[in-house]
Design a protein around this motif. Sequence first.
Motif, PDB file in Angstrom:
ATOM      1  N   ASP A 158       0.823  -1.218   0.000  1.00 32.78           N
ATOM      2  CA  ASP A 158       0.000   0.000   0.000  1.00 32.78           C
ATOM      3  C   ASP A 158       0.856   1.267   0.000  1.00 32.78           C
ATOM      4  OD1 ASP A 158       1.021  -0.281   2.549  1.00 32.78           O
ATOM      5  OD2 ASP A 158      -0.855   0.176   3.565  1.00 32.78           O
ATOM      6  N   GLU A 159       2.054   1.177  -0.602  1.00 32.14           N
ATOM      7  CA  GLU A 159       2.968   2.319  -0.622  1.00 32.14           C
ATOM      8  C   GLU A 159       3.388   2.684  -2.041  1.00 32.14           C
ATOM      9  OE1 GLU A 159       5.383   2.038   3.587  1.00 32.14           O
ATOM     10  OE2 GLU A 159       6.209   0.929   1.879  1.00 32.14           O
ATOM     11  N   VAL A 160       3.982   3.861  -2.128  1.00 29.84           N
ATOM     12  CA  VAL A 160       4.648   4.335  -3.340  1.00 29.84           C
ATOM     13  C   VAL A 160       6.013   4.861  -2.914  1.00 29.84           C
ATOM     14  CG1 VAL A 160       4.620   6.020  -5.227  1.00 29.84           C
ATOM     15  CG2 VAL A 160       2.479   5.020  -4.443  1.00 29.84           C
ATOM     16  N   ALA A 161       7.050   4.482  -3.644  1.00 29.47           N
ATOM     17  CA  ALA A 161       8.369   5.073  -3.440  1.00 29.47           C
ATOM     18  C   ALA A 161       8.599   6.036  -4.602  1.00 29.47           C
ATOM     19  CB  ALA A 161       9.446   3.998  -3.408  1.00 29.47           C
ATOM     20  N   VAL A 162       8.826   7.302  -4.282  1.00 29.91           N
ATOM     21  CA  VAL A 162       9.027   8.337  -5.297  1.00 29.91           C
ATOM     22  C   VAL A 162      10.490   8.770  -5.229  1.00 29.91           C
ATOM     23  CG1 VAL A 162       8.270  10.574  -6.164  1.00 29.91           C
ATOM     24  CG2 VAL A 162       6.621   9.060  -5.039  1.00 29.91           C
ATOM     25  N   ILE A 163      11.133   8.855  -6.391  1.00 32.70           N
ATOM     26  CA  ILE A 163      12.577   9.068  -6.465  1.00 32.70           C
ATOM     27  C   ILE A 163      12.909  10.278  -7.337  1.00 32.70           C
ATOM     28  CG2 ILE A 163      14.781   8.033  -7.181  1.00 32.70           C
ATOM     29  CD1 ILE A 163      13.258   5.273  -6.998  1.00 32.70           C
ATOM     30  N   VAL A 164      13.848  11.082  -6.874  1.00 31.88           N
ATOM     31  CA  VAL A 164      14.500  12.088  -7.715  1.00 31.88           C
ATOM     32  C   VAL A 164      15.992  11.785  -7.676  1.00 31.88           C
ATOM     33  CG1 VAL A 164      15.122  14.520  -8.008  1.00 31.88           C
ATOM     34  CG2 VAL A 164      12.772  13.897  -7.411  1.00 31.88           C
ATOM     35  N   ALA A 165      16.588  11.632  -8.862  1.00 28.24           N
ATOM     36  CA  ALA A 165      18.019  11.391  -8.980  1.00 28.24           C
ATOM     37  C   ALA A 165      18.661  12.564  -9.717  1.00 28.24           C
ATOM     38  CB  ALA A 165      18.288  10.092  -9.732  1.00 28.24           C
ATOM     39  N   VAL A 166      19.890  12.879  -9.345  1.00 32.20           N
ATOM     40  CA  VAL A 166      20.631  13.985  -9.967  1.00 32.20           C
ATOM     41  C   VAL A 166      22.044  13.518 -10.278  1.00 32.20           C
ATOM     42  CG1 VAL A 166      19.252  15.814  -8.890  1.00 32.20           C
ATOM     43  CG2 VAL A 166      21.279  14.944  -7.706  1.00 32.20           C
TER      44      VAL A 166
END
Length: 190
Positions: A158-166
Amino acid sequence: MTLRIRKILTVREETRSEGGQDADRPLVKAAAIAVLSNHYAGRPYSHGLADITDDNYELGHLLASTAAEALGLEVEGYGKASLVGVNGEIEHGVAHKIGEFGKGVRDAVGGEAWISSVSKRCGPGVQVDVPLAYKDEVWVRSHYDAFTLFVPDAPLADEVAVIVAVSSRGRLNDRVGGMTVEDVKNQEKP
């Protein structure tokens, strides 16, 4: 809707040589990953996801700021991803990283280009290749890259993992031609 973040994970990688050639400056990649509750997981189909898409600026800004801080250098490339637990839809992950999310990312690290993206449904610990591109012009080939990441205990069903990579630069030893960072910097702005 208030986002319920279970945890934030940061990752940093530094590559100093490629193909037996030492780099004049390392390629550094960093990412911030937020693991949050998926408000829609396990619920009946919803035609609209506006309560996510209309309220995700802060998430984009938080993740980009955190990733940039971990990078410790000027951001040249960026990308984003979402991992959706098995009780959710791919669209739930996409909703978390579009719209105002992108504005939050750009306000935190700069950039004008479309932000490369990927989403997938999976269980905990599954790898994702976050696509990277130059932050001011998606056609700069030297910055086409990826950052492979995973979260050992996420996403739960019941989760979401949200990612920002640079990234701090383009690939080491890039030599396939095309538009360059200097070409972009020398373009006249309207």
